[in-house]
Design an enzyme around this catalytic site. Structure first.
Site, PDB file in Angstrom:
ATOM      1  N   LYS A  33       5.415  -8.064 -15.913  1.00 61.64           N
ATOM      2  CA  LYS A  33       4.694  -9.329 -15.982  1.00 61.64           C
ATOM      3  C   LYS A  33       3.217  -9.069 -15.729  1.00 61.64           C
ATOM      4  O   LYS A  33       2.916  -8.077 -15.064  1.00 61.64           O
ATOM      5  CB  LYS A  33       5.242 -10.367 -14.997  1.00 61.64           C
ATOM      6  CG  LYS A  33       5.602  -9.916 -13.578  1.00 61.64           C
ATOM      7  CD  LYS A  33       4.610  -9.273 -12.661  1.00 61.64           C
ATOM      8  CE  LYS A  33       3.312  -9.885 -12.352  1.00 61.64           C
ATOM      9  NZ  LYS A  33       2.488  -9.092 -11.411  1.00 61.64           N
TER      10      LYS A  33
ATOM     11  N   TYR B   5       4.380 -16.006 -10.802  1.00 60.26           N
ATOM     12  CA  TYR B   5       5.579 -16.179  -9.968  1.00 60.26           C
ATOM     13  C   TYR B   5       5.762 -17.643  -9.587  1.00 60.26           C
ATOM     14  O   TYR B   5       6.878 -18.168  -9.613  1.00 60.26           O
ATOM     15  CB  TYR B   5       5.472 -15.345  -8.680  1.00 60.26           C
ATOM     16  CG  TYR B   5       5.626 -13.865  -8.875  1.00 60.26           C
ATOM     17  CD1 TYR B   5       6.859 -13.316  -9.198  1.00 60.26           C
ATOM     18  CD2 TYR B   5       4.542 -13.003  -8.717  1.00 60.26           C
ATOM     19  CE1 TYR B   5       7.008 -11.957  -9.372  1.00 60.26           C
ATOM     20  CE2 TYR B   5       4.682 -11.638  -8.879  1.00 60.26           C
ATOM     21  CZ  TYR B   5       5.917 -11.117  -9.207  1.00 60.26           C
ATOM     22  OH  TYR B   5       6.067  -9.768  -9.375  1.00 60.26           O
TER      23      TYR B   5
HETATM   24  P1  NDP Z   1      -1.384   0.756 -11.306  1.00 63.41           P
HETATM   25  O1  NDP Z   1      -2.840   0.729 -11.554  1.00 63.41           O
HETATM   26  O2  NDP Z   1      -0.914   1.279  -9.995  1.00 63.41           O
HETATM   27  O3  NDP Z   1      -0.662   1.618 -12.446  1.00 63.41           O
HETATM   28  C1  NDP Z   1      -0.889   1.380 -13.812  1.00 63.41           C
HETATM   29  C2  NDP Z   1      -0.680   2.684 -14.560  1.00 63.41           C
HETATM   30  O4  NDP Z   1      -0.894   2.425 -15.948  1.00 63.41           O
HETATM   31  C3  NDP Z   1      -1.706   3.780 -14.226  1.00 63.41           C
HETATM   32  O5  NDP Z   1      -1.335   4.550 -13.101  1.00 63.41           O
HETATM   33  C4  NDP Z   1      -1.707   4.608 -15.478  1.00 63.41           C
HETATM   34  O6  NDP Z   1      -0.618   5.513 -15.466  1.00 63.41           O
HETATM   35  C5  NDP Z   1      -1.411   3.582 -16.582  1.00 63.41           C
HETATM   36  N1  NDP Z   1      -2.615   3.257 -17.375  1.00 63.41           N
HETATM   37  C6  NDP Z   1      -2.716   3.401 -18.714  1.00 63.41           C
HETATM   38  N2  NDP Z   1      -3.929   3.028 -19.136  1.00 63.41           N
HETATM   39  C7  NDP Z   1      -4.628   2.652 -18.047  1.00 63.41           C
HETATM   40  C8  NDP Z   1      -5.941   2.164 -17.853  1.00 63.41           C
HETATM   41  N3  NDP Z   1      -6.794   1.987 -18.890  1.00 63.41           N
HETATM   42  N4  NDP Z   1      -6.328   1.857 -16.606  1.00 63.41           N
HETATM   43  C9  NDP Z   1      -5.495   1.995 -15.562  1.00 63.41           C
HETATM   44  N5  NDP Z   1      -4.228   2.461 -15.690  1.00 63.41           N
HETATM   45  C10 NDP Z   1      -3.792   2.788 -16.918  1.00 63.41           C
HETATM   46  O7  NDP Z   1      -0.842  -0.723 -11.555  1.00 63.41           O
HETATM   47  P2  NDP Z   1       0.521  -1.356 -11.031  1.00 63.41           P
HETATM   48  O8  NDP Z   1       1.579  -0.331 -11.079  1.00 63.41           O
HETATM   49  O9  NDP Z   1       0.272  -2.058  -9.776  1.00 63.41           O
HETATM   50  O10 NDP Z   1       0.771  -2.486 -12.153  1.00 63.41           O
HETATM   51  C11 NDP Z   1       1.226  -2.142 -13.439  1.00 63.41           C
HETATM   52  C12 NDP Z   1       1.918  -3.361 -14.076  1.00 63.41           C
HETATM   53  O11 NDP Z   1       3.064  -3.703 -13.297  1.00 63.41           O
HETATM   54  C13 NDP Z   1       1.059  -4.615 -14.147  1.00 63.41           C
HETATM   55  O12 NDP Z   1       1.317  -5.304 -15.343  1.00 63.41           O
HETATM   56  C14 NDP Z   1       1.514  -5.435 -12.958  1.00 63.41           C
HETATM   57  O13 NDP Z   1       1.357  -6.823 -13.149  1.00 63.41           O
HETATM   58  C15 NDP Z   1       2.985  -5.053 -12.881  1.00 63.41           C
HETATM   59  N6  NDP Z   1       3.515  -5.142 -11.512  1.00 63.41           N
HETATM   60  C16 NDP Z   1       4.674  -5.808 -11.315  1.00 63.41           C
HETATM   61  C17 NDP Z   1       5.214  -5.927 -10.064  1.00 63.41           C
HETATM   62  C18 NDP Z   1       6.495  -6.630  -9.863  1.00 63.41           C
HETATM   63  O14 NDP Z   1       6.878  -6.849  -8.717  1.00 63.41           O
HETATM   64  N7  NDP Z   1       7.222  -6.988 -10.907  1.00 63.41           N
HETATM   65  C19 NDP Z   1       4.528  -5.360  -8.898  1.00 63.41           C
HETATM   66  C20 NDP Z   1       3.330  -4.613  -9.211  1.00 63.41           C
HETATM   67  C21 NDP Z   1       2.844  -4.532 -10.481  1.00 63.41           C
HETATM   68  P3  NDP Z   1      -0.712   6.970 -16.140  1.00 63.41           P
HETATM   69  O15 NDP Z   1      -1.816   7.649 -15.395  1.00 63.41           O
HETATM   70  O16 NDP Z   1       0.623   7.524 -15.887  1.00 63.41           O
HETATM   71  O17 NDP Z   1      -1.023   6.765 -17.587  1.00 63.41           O
END
Ligand code: NDP
Length: 372
Positions: free
Chosen positions: A135, A220
């Site tokens: 989401k 949410y």
């Molecule tokens: P993070 O920033 O921790 O991780 C996102 C990952 O996406 C990065 O580590 C990277 O992984 C990849 N990525 C690819 N392109 C980019 C870019 N241009 N900039 C930054 N990161 C990029 O975010 P979250 O894990 O907190 O959130 C990710 C998604 O999950 C969001 O949509 C958020 O809303 C959702 N979420 C949902 C939750 C829930 O409870 N359902 C809780 C937390 C988040 P890599 O280096 O491997 O490419």
């Protein structure tokens, strides 16, 4: 990263023999193949949430992590040995299309920043793999529609990561509402927010986040209003408050929004990136009430109703979500409210929330087809 070969070459240079041993890798794959009833998942975007999901999958009965998709080769040496992922199941965003030829992966779970969900879902669908997308589903309803159409055309299942639909307190609340135990639903008060830290993070950049608190955690409160009432709103009004125009130059900081439902029920909701301890679902019917608090974070979820404290089990949200969705995909059990269409319904309301803010709080009507 120009190609998978470059990617794996860089991997070899970077980690040498520290990568997963061939024996360990083949043992993992062999175990997976032994069970026809396990969903084989690749995680895409190895950030905070992917780490949480990966750890939760370790406790799943019906799910195994078999692949990763990352743009950061430096993360691979940690992930491969931790989860037994062989070289052949490691992809970059550029080589993602090759996942089509990989029989070890049934589904890709997209946990990249919000505004990348659209293109990533289209790519995964084109590769013929099932999709769970985090989401908010997309930047807007039009993108969500196109994502649903692409998955339908490709014949793949499409889910949005609404983990609460497998959370026991939430499920009990929905069961009680459907059974009429609250009577006629009159009013819902939901809010979800937190004080966001690092001012340089992608969540504060519109191009990657699509929006601010409303997109991230307001969804949410909104989704909760829909499952607390069991209805789709007819109208929306919304207001934005911004106290820090520098930090929140590109995205919304605090949003309050109101929904009117066909039965006459109303919802009053809020979301913020500017303060903590803002999380609750409160449902009032003419025969009873329910309150969940915490309601939307990882919990432990707690609740009470007019009958007293809720005594549902405390679970790991991601483990039950993954096992539950695997059951839907592998065994055809009914989806509890996590389809792409459910994500679209929320995107339609989010579009209307932003539209109302643009029009200084004007009432925005959603028509019967669910379009703004
Ligand atoms: P993070 O920033 O921790 O991780 C996102 C990952 O996406 C990065 O580590 C990277 O992984 C990849 N990525 C690819 N392109 C980019 C870019 N241009 N900039 C930054 N990161 C990029 O975010 P979250 O894990 O907190 O959130 C990710 C998604 O999950 C969001 O949509 C958020 O809303 C959702 N979420 C949902 C939750 C829930 O409870 N359902 C809780 C937390 C988040 P890599 O280096 O491997 O490419």
């Amino acid at each position: 990263m120009s190609s998978r070969r470059d990617f794996l070459q860089q991997l070899t240079i970077g980690i040498g023999v520290a990568a997963l041993s061939p024996a360990a890798a083949s043992a993992t794959i062999a175990n997976v193949k032994k069970s026809e009833k396990q969903l084989r998942v690749a995680l895409m975007g190895l950030g905070g949430y992917a780490n949480m999901v990966a750890k939760a999958i370790k406790d799943c009965k019906r799910v195994v992590l078999t692949g990763i998709v990352t743009g950061t080769p430096g993360k691979i040496p940690e992930w491969q040995p931790a989860y037994g992922i062989p070289d052949k199941n490691v992809y970059s965003y550029d080589t993602l299309y090759q996942i089509a030829d990989n029989p070890d992966i049934d589904l890709v779970y997209i946990t990249t920043p919000n505004s990348l969900h659209y293109q990533h879902v289209l790519q995964v669908a084109a590769a013929g793999k099932h999709v769970i997308c985090e989401k908010p589903l997309a930047d807007n309803a039009q993108q969500a529609r196109e994502m649903i159409a692409a998955c339908k055309k490709a014949g793949v299942k499409f889910y949005v990561g609404y983990r609460l639909h497998f959370e026991p307190h939430t499920r009990e609340l929905i069961r009680m509402r459907k059974a009429g135990e609250f009577g006629r639903i009159m009013c819902v008060n939901n809010y979800m927010g937190f004080k966001i830290g690092d001012p340089t993070q992608w969540r504060l950049k519109k191009a990657l986040a699509g929006g601010g608190a409303m997109m991230d955690v307001g969804v949410y409160a909104l989704n909760g209003a829909r499952y607390a009432t069991g209805e789709e709103p007819l109208w929306v009004t919304a207001q934005e408050t911004k106290t820090d125009t520098v930090k929140f130059a590109e995205v919304d900081e605090t949003v309050t929004f109101q929904l009117g439902f066909p039965s006459g029920a109303i919802a009053s909701c809020g979301t913020t990136y500017n303060f903590n301890n803002y999380e609750r679902l409160y449902l009032i019917g003419d025969k009873g009430f329910a309150e969940l608090s915490p309601a939307f974070s990882y919990g432990p979820t707690r609740g009470r109703t007019h009958l007293g404290a809720m005594n549902q089990p405390i679970v790991n949200h991601q483990t039950v979500q993954m096992d539950g969705l695997a059951d839907c995909i592998l065994n055809g059990t009914p989806d509890p409210g996590m389809t792409g269409e459910e994500g679209l319904k929320d995107m339609l309301v989010i579009d209307a929330v932003y539209e109302s803010i643009r029009r200084n709080g004007e009432k925005i009507y959603l028509n019967k087809k669910g379009t703004v």
